[in-house]
Write a protein that holds these residues in place. Structure first.
Motif, PDB file in Angstrom:
ATOM      1  N   GLU A   3      14.773   1.028   3.891  1.00  8.35           N
ATOM      2  CA  GLU A   3      13.660   1.767   4.473  1.00  8.35           C
ATOM      3  C   GLU A   3      12.819   2.369   3.346  1.00  8.35           C
ATOM      4  OE1 GLU A   3      14.906   4.626   7.310  1.00  8.35           O
ATOM      5  OE2 GLU A   3      15.847   3.161   8.644  1.00  8.35           O
ATOM      6  N   SER A  22       8.609   4.312   2.503  1.00  9.67           N
ATOM      7  CA  SER A  22       7.344   4.811   3.043  1.00  9.67           C
ATOM      8  C   SER A  22       6.211   3.981   2.448  1.00  9.67           C
ATOM      9  CB  SER A  22       7.165   6.296   2.720  1.00  9.67           C
ATOM     10  OG  SER A  22       7.088   6.506   1.330  1.00  9.67           O
ATOM     11  N   GLY A  23       5.099   3.934   3.158  1.00 13.63           N
ATOM     12  CA  GLY A  23       4.015   3.036   2.777  1.00 13.63           C
ATOM     13  C   GLY A  23       4.089   1.771   3.615  1.00 13.63           C
ATOM     14  N   THR A  24       3.339   0.748   3.223  1.00 11.13           N
ATOM     15  CA  THR A  24       3.332  -0.495   4.001  1.00 11.13           C
ATOM     16  C   THR A  24       3.432  -1.717   3.100  1.00 11.13           C
ATOM     17  OG1 THR A  24       0.899  -0.598   3.963  1.00 11.13           O
ATOM     18  CG2 THR A  24       1.931   0.487   5.856  1.00 11.13           C
ATOM     19  N   ILE A  25       4.126  -2.730   3.588  1.00 11.25           N
ATOM     20  CA  ILE A  25       4.138  -4.067   2.987  1.00 11.25           C
ATOM     21  C   ILE A  25       3.789  -5.035   4.112  1.00 11.25           C
ATOM     22  CG2 ILE A  25       5.495  -5.865   1.871  1.00 11.25           C
ATOM     23  CD1 ILE A  25       7.321  -3.695   0.744  1.00 11.25           C
ATOM     24  N   SER A  26       2.631  -5.682   4.020  1.00  9.47           N
ATOM     25  CA  SER A  26       2.202  -6.600   5.076  1.00  9.47           C
ATOM     26  C   SER A  26       2.034  -8.008   4.507  1.00  9.47           C
ATOM     27  CB  SER A  26       0.883  -6.125   5.702  1.00  9.47           C
ATOM     28  OG  SER A  26      -0.141  -6.063   4.737  1.00  9.47           O
ATOM     29  N   SER A  31       0.837  -1.204   0.000  1.00  7.98           N
ATOM     30  CA  SER A  31       0.000   0.000   0.000  1.00  7.98           C
ATOM     31  C   SER A  31       0.873   1.255   0.000  1.00  7.98           C
ATOM     32  CB  SER A  31      -0.913   0.029   1.234  1.00  7.98           C
ATOM     33  OG  SER A  31      -1.735  -1.115   1.287  1.00  7.98           O
ATOM     34  N   LEU A  58       3.402   2.327  -1.562  1.00 11.07           N
ATOM     35  CA  LEU A  58       4.848   2.129  -1.469  1.00 11.07           C
ATOM     36  C   LEU A  58       5.583   3.215  -2.259  1.00 11.07           C
ATOM     37  CD1 LEU A  58       7.346   0.390  -0.744  1.00 11.07           C
ATOM     38  CD2 LEU A  58       6.923  -0.885  -2.875  1.00 11.07           C
ATOM     39  N   SER A  88       0.396   0.558  -5.091  1.00 11.42           N
ATOM     40  CA  SER A  88      -0.465  -0.313  -4.283  1.00 11.42           C
ATOM     41  C   SER A  88      -0.935  -1.499  -5.119  1.00 11.42           C
ATOM     42  CB  SER A  88      -1.680   0.457  -3.754  1.00 11.42           C
ATOM     43  OG  SER A  88      -1.295   1.521  -2.903  1.00 11.42           O
TER      44      SER A  88
END
Length: 492
Positions: free
Chosen positions: A56, A58-62, A7, A9, A25
């Protein structure tokens, strides 16, 4: 089954002005067999490293799975192969490892040999077998086909076809078509996920590109019309503003309050119109965002005064006591496009090196035409360094043509300012190929030229060779490329 959710990224390397990914995303299913494609330098390996947590961002990887990378980095290559497997997965059950090796047609005997003594193909197979033993793990497989011969590629592709839960970076179309069920593609401006194999994705992409290109003329006209309308609107609001300090035709003073109020309303309206027009221009411009540039390339080949270039007459090569190949006989003639095929270690590269004059011990006879000019592309790119201008000067090639070819092979102008040693593996191979295409020669000799090179560039090179039909002797394991290019095959 679970999901890998990406999301918003965004990522750029330190010191870089450009983001490699920006607000990207998408989601992936951990049961998918994903082929990962995109032109060289677009960020495939970078994305794998982001999944591995190496940078590092920004955003998320789950994800509810762990990620493992192929090829596994073996620190001590002289240790026993079974110890390498232990380092990858200490808790494995031996019978499961034996089963995987059997599927990959590798003898259990290799486990009790030093890892460094294994062939490239055996090393690839052992590492894949060990990594697939791990449970609740999603594999990131980065270009496993490099230096694998055709037979080994087919075997590894069939092995992966029976597995699931991986991202596979490969530029071999046949390999991908056989073993993936989804494609993850890094395009010019976004990342997309599509169901199907590589051929399905490519067909959809060509259809989309054709649609966008067919709209090109219409869009250009629309953009021009909107730009002119925006300019007129801007001029109009400026003229209204000027009337605030003017006079009526009768010479009487204007009511500045009234005119100012009216001008303000008209200004607001004109600015609103201008903004809508600019937004429309931007939206229409975006419609062409993912059309890949795949212009045709050009080659200038010298004509030779004889039809026959080279003859190998019962040539054999040995390194010490080990015979690499023996009793090889064939002729290279004007217009031939000959592929040398055979298993790794069968002497293909050695024959090419003999032809360019490297000191290799051999028996038999090699007859080479007098004055024959040869251009050679080697497997090795480790020697490349410095800037492109100096590289072109050093090799006596036209710098403008050299850079024009690299531009057509998807080099950005920013790349021209970088040191060649900082290029990706595919970009380095493109430098060697571009140099070869710039050289005025009779015969091209290419040793696995397509290693690391993206699919679209491979197709461009195919079209070039088919259009100009240079005389070429080459080694390549991409079956699709070979089937389209080779007029003759020499099996070692």
């Amino acid at each position: 089954m679970s999901l890998i959710q990406v999301s918003n990224l965004t990522f750029a390397y330190d010191g870089s002005y450009d983001n490699i990914f920006e607000n990207v995303s998408f989601q992936l299913d951990t049961d998918w067999k994903l082929g990962f494609t995109g032109r060289n330098g677009r960020g495939k390996t970078t994305f794998l490293n982001l999944l591995l947590g190496k940078h590092e961002y920004s955003g998320t990887i789950s994800a509810k799975v762990s990620f493992d990378y192929f090829p596994f980095q073996v620190e001590n290559r002289d240790q026993m192969t079974i110890d390498v497997v232990d380092a990858i997965y200490p808790d494995y059950e031996y019978w499961k490892l034996a089963r995987e090796l059997t599927l990959l047609q590798v003898s259990e005997e290799v486990l009790y040999r030093p890892f460094s003594s294994l062939s490239n193909g055996e090393q690839t197979k052992v590492l894949l077998a060990a990594l697939f033993l791990k449970e609740n793990s999603f594999l990131l497989i980065d270009e496993p086909t490099n230096h694998l011969d055709m037979g080994a590629r087919k075997l590894v592709s069939d092995y992966l076809k029976a597995k699931s839960g991986y991202i596979l970076v490969s530029h071999d179309r046949s390999f991908l078509d056989n073993c993936v069920d989804h494609i993850l593609s890094i395009n010019r401006t976004n990342i997309e996920v599509q169901r199907g194999n590589f051929s399905d994705w490519w067909e959809n992409k060509q259809r989309q590109d054709q649609y966008e290109l067919s709209e090109n003329d219409k869009l250009k006209k629309d953009i021009k019309r909107l730009s002119e309308a925006s300019k007129r609107t801007s001029n109009w609001s400026d003229e209204v503003e000027k009337t605030k300090n003017g006079t009526l035709n009768s010479g009487s003073k204007l009511d500045k309050g009234y005119v100012g109020h009216k001008a303000a309303k008209m200004m607001k309206r004109s600015k609103s119109m201008e903004q809508r027009q600019l937004s429309a221009i931007e939206d229409k411009s975006k419609l062409l965002r993912n059309v890949e540039s795949s212009d045709s390339l050009k080659i200038s080949q010298l004509r030779y005064h004889k039809n026959q270039f080279v003859e190998f007459d019962h040539v054999s090569i040995a390194y010490g006591e080990r015979k690499v190949c023996q009793d090889i006989s064939f002729v290279i003639e004007q217009g031939d496009r000959i592929v040398l095929s055979g298993k790794n270690g069968s002497g293909k590269s050695s024959l090419l090196k003999l032809l360019i004059g490297e000191p290799i011990s051999y028996s038999g006879t090699i007859r080479k035409g007098s004055g024959l000019k040869i251009s050679y592309v080697s497997q090795d790119t480790s020697h490349l360094q410095g800037n492109l201008t100096d590289y072109a000067r050093e090799h006596g090639i036209d710098e403008s043509l050299f850079k024009a070819i690299l531009r057509k092979l998807d080099f950005s102008r920013v790349q021209f300012e970088k040191d060649i040693s900082a290029y990706s593996g595919g970009q380095k191979k493109k430098v060697l190929i571009a140099k070869s295409l710039c050289e005025s020669v009779h015969l091209h000799i290419w040793d696995e030229p397509l290693n690391f090179i993206d699919v679209i560039s491979r197709m461009q090179i195919e079209e070039l060779l088919l259009e100009y039909q240079p005389t070429i002797l080459f080694v390549e394991h991409d079956s699709e490329f070979v089937s389209r290019i080779a007029t003759k095959s020499i099996e070692l």
